[in-house]
Design a protein around this motif. Structure first.
Motif, mmCIF file in Angstrom:
data_model
loop_
_atom_site.group_PDB
_atom_site.id
_atom_site.type_symbol
_atom_site.label_atom_id
_atom_site.label_comp_id
_atom_site.label_asym_id
_atom_site.label_seq_id
_atom_site.Cartn_x
_atom_site.Cartn_y
_atom_site.Cartn_z
ATOM 1 N N ILE A 28 6.016 -30.426 -8.383
ATOM 2 C CA ILE A 28 5.450 -29.392 -7.518
ATOM 3 C C ILE A 28 4.461 -30.070 -6.577
ATOM 4 C CG2 ILE A 28 4.109 -27.260 -7.462
ATOM 5 C CD1 ILE A 28 5.026 -26.811 -10.379
ATOM 6 N N THR A 29 4.681 -29.906 -5.293
ATOM 7 C CA THR A 29 3.773 -30.532 -4.331
ATOM 8 C C THR A 29 2.614 -29.620 -3.953
ATOM 9 O OG1 THR A 29 5.168 -29.812 -2.503
ATOM 10 C CG2 THR A 29 5.559 -32.029 -3.363
ATOM 11 N N ASP A 30 2.749 -28.322 -4.230
ATOM 12 C CA ASP A 30 1.703 -27.360 -3.909
ATOM 13 C C ASP A 30 1.540 -26.409 -5.093
ATOM 14 O OD1 ASP A 30 -0.001 -25.432 -2.927
ATOM 15 O OD2 ASP A 30 1.208 -24.950 -1.169
ATOM 16 N N MET A 31 0.488 -26.612 -5.894
ATOM 17 C CA MET A 31 0.291 -25.812 -7.106
ATOM 18 C C MET A 31 0.127 -24.322 -6.806
ATOM 19 S SD MET A 31 0.658 -27.463 -9.845
ATOM 20 C CE MET A 31 -0.009 -26.260 -10.968
ATOM 21 N N SER A 32 -0.284 -23.979 -5.600
ATOM 22 C CA SER A 32 -0.467 -22.558 -5.286
ATOM 23 C C SER A 32 0.866 -21.819 -5.227
ATOM 24 C CB SER A 32 -1.222 -22.387 -3.965
ATOM 25 O OG SER A 32 -0.433 -22.829 -2.877
ATOM 26 N N THR A 33 1.965 -22.549 -5.163
ATOM 27 C CA THR A 33 3.286 -21.905 -5.116
ATOM 28 C C THR A 33 3.918 -21.770 -6.496
ATOM 29 O OG1 THR A 33 4.464 -23.994 -4.770
ATOM 30 C CG2 THR A 33 3.705 -22.826 -2.795
ATOM 31 N N ASP A 35 4.824 -20.309 -9.918
ATOM 32 C CA ASP A 35 4.848 -18.943 -10.441
ATOM 33 C C ASP A 35 5.597 -18.935 -11.768
ATOM 34 O OD1 ASP A 35 4.930 -16.202 -10.832
ATOM 35 O OD2 ASP A 35 6.393 -15.834 -9.252
ATOM 36 N N VAL A 36 4.871 -18.733 -12.856
ATOM 37 C CA VAL A 36 5.455 -18.752 -14.199
ATOM 38 C C VAL A 36 6.558 -17.704 -14.321
ATOM 39 C CG1 VAL A 36 4.997 -18.420 -16.659
ATOM 40 C CG2 VAL A 36 3.349 -19.628 -15.250
ATOM 41 N N GLN A 37 6.329 -16.529 -13.772
ATOM 42 C CA GLN A 37 7.327 -15.466 -13.887
ATOM 43 C C GLN A 37 8.636 -15.851 -13.208
ATOM 44 O OE1 GLN A 37 5.197 -11.956 -12.568
ATOM 45 N NE2 GLN A 37 4.651 -11.468 -14.675
ATOM 46 N N SER A 38 8.570 -16.561 -12.096
ATOM 47 C CA SER A 38 9.789 -17.025 -11.430
ATOM 48 C C SER A 38 10.530 -18.043 -12.287
ATOM 49 C CB SER A 38 9.462 -17.649 -10.067
ATOM 50 O OG SER A 38 8.972 -16.673 -9.191
ATOM 51 N N VAL A 39 9.785 -18.912 -12.955
ATOM 52 C CA VAL A 39 10.402 -19.900 -13.840
ATOM 53 C C VAL A 39 11.116 -19.194 -14.988
ATOM 54 C CG1 VAL A 39 9.964 -21.821 -15.423
ATOM 55 C CG2 VAL A 39 8.755 -21.726 -13.241
ATOM 56 N N VAL A 40 10.434 -18.237 -15.610
ATOM 57 C CA VAL A 40 11.029 -17.498 -16.725
ATOM 58 C C VAL A 40 12.263 -16.728 -16.254
ATOM 59 C CG1 VAL A 40 10.644 -15.621 -18.381
ATOM 60 C CG2 VAL A 40 8.889 -17.369 -18.046
ATOM 61 N N SER A 41 12.173 -16.091 -15.099
ATOM 62 C CA SER A 41 13.320 -15.357 -14.544
ATOM 63 C C SER A 41 14.509 -16.284 -14.305
ATOM 64 C CB SER A 41 12.934 -14.671 -13.232
ATOM 65 O OG SER A 41 11.968 -13.682 -13.453
ATOM 66 N N SER A 42 14.228 -17.472 -13.775
ATOM 67 C CA SER A 42 15.298 -18.442 -13.507
ATOM 68 C C SER A 42 15.952 -18.923 -14.802
ATOM 69 C CB SER A 42 14.747 -19.646 -12.735
ATOM 70 O OG SER A 42 14.279 -19.248 -11.469
ATOM 71 N N ILE A 43 15.145 -19.161 -15.829
ATOM 72 C CA ILE A 43 15.686 -19.594 -17.117
ATOM 73 C C ILE A 43 16.572 -18.497 -17.694
ATOM 74 C CG2 ILE A 43 15.086 -20.136 -19.519
ATOM 75 C CD1 ILE A 43 12.572 -21.552 -18.364
ATOM 76 N N ALA A 44 16.103 -17.257 -17.636
ATOM 77 C CA ALA A 44 16.888 -16.132 -18.161
ATOM 78 C C ALA A 44 18.205 -15.985 -17.404
ATOM 79 C CB ALA A 44 16.068 -14.843 -18.079
ATOM 80 N N ALA A 45 18.139 -16.056 -16.088
ATOM 81 C CA ALA A 45 19.353 -15.908 -15.280
ATOM 82 C C ALA A 45 20.342 -17.035 -15.565
ATOM 83 C CB ALA A 45 18.994 -15.869 -13.799
ATOM 84 N N ALA A 46 19.849 -18.264 -15.642
ATOM 85 C CA ALA A 46 20.730 -19.405 -15.883
ATOM 86 C C ALA A 46 21.328 -19.375 -17.284
ATOM 87 C CB ALA A 46 19.961 -20.712 -15.676
ATOM 88 N N SER A 47 20.617 -18.760 -18.221
ATOM 89 C CA SER A 47 21.076 -18.693 -19.610
ATOM 90 C C SER A 47 21.841 -17.413 -19.915
ATOM 91 C CB SER A 47 19.874 -18.797 -20.556
ATOM 92 O OG SER A 47 19.135 -19.964 -20.295
#
Length: 122
Positions: A28-33, A35-47
């Motif tokens: 991550i080059t910019d920590m302000s971007t 988003d834990v919820q986006s990561v969790v959503s992506s994991i759920a969608a991919a799984s």
């Protein structure tokens, strides 16, 4: 959905639950971007599972940067300065000397000039 950041152990899974455990590393080059919820959503969608079925055990960050110091600064002093500047313990800082230039000795001793600084990756 909400993410529970309360430390502790998640409730036990049912005996017939199928689990997959993995480490996820992202740059991550910019920590302000981030988003834990986006990561969790992506994991759920991919799984192909429900978001509520994703359990995140730990979120950790490793920050890498490069600092340049005057060559008179020792490695110990550099480590102390980096720790103080980032509000972390010295034991959480690692330094790697990536470049170090010496004084230009092509001139008379009385007119030595500094060519560069010591540069550390942290």
């Amino acid at each position: 959905f909400d993410i529970d950041f309360v430390p502790g152990t998640p409730p036990p899974l049912s005996e017939d639950a199928v689990t997959t455990k993995f480490d996820l590393v992202v740059a991550i080059t910019d920590m302000s971007t981030f988003d834990v919820q986006s990561v969790v959503s992506s994991i759920a969608a991919a799984s192909d599972i429900e978001i509520g079925d994703v359990i995140v055990e730990e979120i950790g960050f490793e920050v890498e940067t490069t600092y340049a110091f005057d060559s008179s600064v020792t490695e110990v002093q550099a480590k102390q300065a980096v720790a103080v500047a980032n509000d972390v313990l010295e034991s959480q800082v690692s330094l790697t000397l990536v470049s170090h230039r010496r004084l230009d000795s092509s001139r008379a001793v009385s007119s030595l000039r500094r060519l560069a600084n010591a540069q550390y990756d942290t």
